[in-house]
Design an enzyme around this catalytic site. Structure first.
Site, PDB file in Angstrom:
ATOM      1  N   HIS A 120      58.051 -26.354  46.256  1.00 15.77           N
ATOM      2  CA  HIS A 120      58.381 -27.751  46.522  1.00 15.77           C
ATOM      3  C   HIS A 120      58.431 -27.957  48.031  1.00 15.77           C
ATOM      4  CE1 HIS A 120      61.856 -30.214  47.977  1.00 15.77           C
ATOM      5  NE2 HIS A 120      61.192 -31.157  47.353  1.00 15.77           N
ATOM      6  N   ASN A 122      58.997 -31.475  50.943  1.00 11.71           N
ATOM      7  CA  ASN A 122      58.968 -32.906  51.265  1.00 11.71           C
ATOM      8  C   ASN A 122      59.406 -33.128  52.701  1.00 11.71           C
ATOM      9  OD1 ASN A 122      61.849 -34.376  51.406  1.00 11.71           O
ATOM     10  ND2 ASN A 122      61.997 -32.691  49.932  1.00 11.71           N
TER      11      ASN A 122
END
Length: 284
Positions: A120, A122
């Site tokens: 992940h 971001n």
């Protein structure tokens, strides 16, 4: 501030394009008789209007079983619940004037080979009338852990952090360890990484430069692990381990993840918000 918002959103779009191209190149270089995967791009909007973005999802590829790379730039008025949550974090004046602007890129990759780790990442910028800040990070989620991979991932992230502030890596690693913990399972969802939020040192250029570093460093940290593990033979037992581990990921994102909660509360496209969920998962 409008010029700075534009610079940030433009760069997040560039980062999105770079990652999508790199992931499709990784698909092409993966040995398999199956067709190489490609991203399907869908426009996204907020239910109340005020911006939108693009949801890019690849399914059933050679390397990636499912990977999503989302980009959005949204604005509007926060719900009372979201404004109260931000006020509790110390955002000044947000309950009296709940206008907001946010831009960022977010990705989650679930892999075909159980030996290849899920991941992940971001990066984002948030603005309200009383404050601005950056946030983001990256964390590794292997279902079959390799100490070599964990060390290499963390070393690469540390190098990116150290280029800006030697205190960042230990601070943001500890934050990730706390943030990506699943209380009801009494365990972390993976092997960690870095996580930061509310980053406002008073120097917008420095904070933006660090956030760019996080985005650039991600591919340097993750793709070499794919190269190392994507052709490792695996068994049905390995696949079972992978599916059960994905259950942890689903539980965390649905119950605890701050970004999931904000996306749904702010009226963003639910399919884009829930893009992070794995294509298949299993519970013991």
């Amino acid at each position: 501030m409008d010029e700075l918002k534009t610079r940030a959103s433009d760069w997040f779009n560039q980062l999105r394009d770079t990652i999508v191209a790199a992931f499709e190149a990784a698909e092409d270089s993966t040995a398999s008789a199956a067709p190489a995967g490609r991203f399907e791009v869908t426009p996204t909007t907020r239910a109340e209007g005020g911006g939108g973005g693009r949801m890019s999802v690849m399914r059933g590829g050679r390397l990636f079983e499912k990977v999503g790379v989302n980009i959005s730039t949204v604005h509007g008025t926060l719900s009372p619940g979201a404004a109260k949550a931000m006020a509790s974090r110390g955002v000044p004046g947000i309950e009296d004037d709940p206008r907001f602007w946010a831009s960022g890129v977010s990705l989650v990759a679930h892999m075909q080979n159980p030996h290849c780790p899920a991941v992940h990442m971001n990066t984002r910028m948030f603005w309200t009338p009383g404050a601005w800040w950056f946030g983001g990070g990256s964390d590794l989620n292997p279902c079959i852990e390799y100490d070599q991979d964990t060390a290499q991932f963390h070393d690469t992230l540390k190098g990116g952090c150290d280029r800006h502030d030697p205190t960042y890596y230990p601070r943001f690693k500890a934050w990730a360890d706390e943030y990506f913990y699943i209380p009801h399972r009494k365990r972390a969802r993976g092997v960690g990484g870095i996580f930061y939020d509310d980053l406002n040192t008073g120097d917008w250029e420095a904070d933006f430069a660090f956030t760019q570093e996080v985005g650039r460093t991600f591919l340097l940290a993750f793709l070499p692990l794919c190269d190392r593990r994507r052709d490792t033979p695996f068994t049905e037992a390995d696949r079972e381990t992978q599916l059960i581990h994905r259950g942890l990921y689903a539980e965390y994102n649905l119950v605890y993840d701050r970004g999931t909660k904000f996306g749904l509360e702010s009226g963003h496209d639910a399919n884009a918000v829930l893009m992070s969920l794995p294509p298949l998962a299993r519970w013991p």
